[in-house]
Write an enzyme that holds these catalytic residues in place. Structure first.
Site, mmCIF file in Angstrom:
data_model
loop_
_atom_site.group_PDB
_atom_site.id
_atom_site.type_symbol
_atom_site.label_atom_id
_atom_site.label_comp_id
_atom_site.label_asym_id
_atom_site.label_seq_id
_atom_site.Cartn_x
_atom_site.Cartn_y
_atom_site.Cartn_z
ATOM 1 N N GLY A 195 0.826 -1.199 0.000
ATOM 2 C CA GLY A 195 0.000 0.000 0.000
ATOM 3 C C GLY A 195 0.858 1.245 0.000
ATOM 4 O O GLY A 195 2.040 1.208 -0.348
ATOM 5 N N ASN A 196 0.276 2.370 0.381
ATOM 6 C CA ASN A 196 1.020 3.620 0.481
ATOM 7 C C ASN A 196 0.460 4.452 1.629
ATOM 8 O O ASN A 196 -0.463 4.027 2.323
ATOM 9 C CB ASN A 196 0.984 4.384 -0.850
ATOM 10 C CG ASN A 196 -0.431 4.667 -1.313
ATOM 11 O OD1 ASN A 196 -1.206 5.331 -0.633
ATOM 12 N ND2 ASN A 196 -0.777 4.144 -2.489
#
Length: 401
Positions: A211-212
């Site tokens: 993810g981020n």
């Protein structure tokens, strides 16, 4: 725009400047506003409930319970108001507001408020310039609150300098200006706006993901601002802890890029404006392990495959939609943003750079540049709520061409 008919919640904390609030209440009432006053217990050392109640024509509350045991609901007080003004705001009350120290009715009401909050600090000059006060004022601004700065003059201590609460007329004018600037024009009435927000999470196994750091704050701010302007708003969000104050916004939660793509195209044909502010993961694991991947002594290799490019697909299938993309860059920012504008068939792109302090993921502020094929606009660092206004103002200007 007059303050007539507006609901003004004034929170008084315990400082000598509290006496000025009488004049502020009188001015609002004379102009037709409805005023409700609440106060901290310490404020009662400086002003009386009787005088404030006489001027506001409403009971004044300083505790959670009345003398007869009835509950003074901080939630109802907060939801009632069109604006909340904390005046005077002492160093103590400011610190409680910015750090969630909820030990009195004023702070509980503030923490339940959905309306704009204006803060008029008042304290001795050494306190006003203290690093902790400066930091707390910055935090309050990052929350989207408006600070009405203290003025220079003679202080109760006998010292002369900055720390005097702004004069009642100055505070009144700030509120009147707010209502003038924020008169609902229903500028997007009849339009349907689709906004993507937050990150996507691409599963490695039942426990882990790629993810981020996107928080979704920018997309949620855009959704609420578009709704204020009369639009039907469809917000498609990846995993985010953000909450919506505007319950008319249609929120759809997704996790992965493929889920976001599918949800976008449930609505895409019937929208007028698409704003893709989500930070979609570019890659996903080719295989998702059915069980948790166990740690071993050897390096782990995971094969990644490219995710669907949601924004590019929106550009390819665009017929009548006005399409806005976002670019978060760390190098060759403008060149990369313009390239994305062209390659993905966008009408407009919003650029933010991780090189700009206060911009990008997780922050409550952002600093943007906007590009079309023929225009460029730069904006200062602002709260994400204000940035949302700038973006939608620009969108509206393009729709009028």
């Amino acid at each position: 725009m007059s303050v007539s008919g507006k609901k003004i919640l004034i929170a008084v904390s315990g400082g000598i400047a509290a006496y000025k609030v009488h004049f502020l209440i009188r001015d609002f009432v004379k102009k037709g506003a409805e005023v409700q006053v609440i106060m901290t217990p310490d404020a009662e050392h400086f002003v009386t409930k009787l005088s404030l109640s006489t001027l506001s024509k409403k009971p004044v509350y300083s505790d959670f319970y009345g003398d007869n045991g009835t509950w003074n609901s901080h939630v109802e007080l907060a939801l009632w108001a069109d604006v909340m003004i904390v005046a005077p705001c002492t160093a103590n009350t400011l610190a409680k507001m910015t750090h969630g120290m909820c030990d009195n009715l004023v702070i509980a009401t503030y923490m339940s408020a959905k309306c704009p909050v204006f803060i008029a600090p008042a304290m001795d000059l050494d306190m006003y310039v203290h690093p902790s006060t400066k930091k707390n004022l910055e935090l309050a601004e990052s929350f989207g609150h408006t600070i009405i700065p203290a003025e220079n003059g003679e202080l109760a201590s006998g010292l002369i300098g900055q720390g005097r609460m702004a004069e009642p007329g100055t505070i009144f004018n700030a509120i009147e200006d707010y209502f003038t600037d924020n008169t609902i024009t229903s500028s997007l009435e009849g339009k349907t706006v689709l906004i993507t927000a937050g990150p996507t999470y691409e599963a490695l196994d039942p426990v882990r993901f790629i993810g981020n750091h996107s928080s979704g704050k920018m997309g949620f701010s855009l959704a609420e601002e578009a709704s204020k302007r009369g639009a039907r708003v469809i917000l498609i969000s990846g995993p985010s802890s953000q909450t919506l104050n505007d319950k008319s916004v249609e929120l759809h939660k997704v996790t992965s890029a493929k889920e976001m793509l599918a949800k976008v195209f449930e609505f895409y044909d019937k929208i007028d404006i698409g704003i893709a502010s989500a930070a979609v993961a570019d890659y996903a694991p080719k295989e998702i392990a059915k069980e948790k991947i166990k740690k071993n002594d050897e390096n782990l290799t995971i094969e990644l495959v490219k995710n669907p490019d949601i924004l590019k697909t929106m550009g390819e299938k665009k017929t009548h939609q006005f399409l806005v993309g976002f670019a978060l860059e760390t190098q060759n920012e403008e060149e990369n943003a313009k390239g994305k504008l062209e390659k993905k068939n966008l009408d407009m792109i919003v650029l933010n750079s991780l090189r700009d302090e206060g911009a990008g993921f997780k922050n409550d502020t952002n600093k943007i540049k906007i590009f079309t094929k023929t225009e460029k606009r730069e904006f200062d660092l602002k709260s994400k709520g204000e940035v949302a206004k700038d973006i939608l103002n620009f969108v509206e200007s393009q729709l009028l061409k």
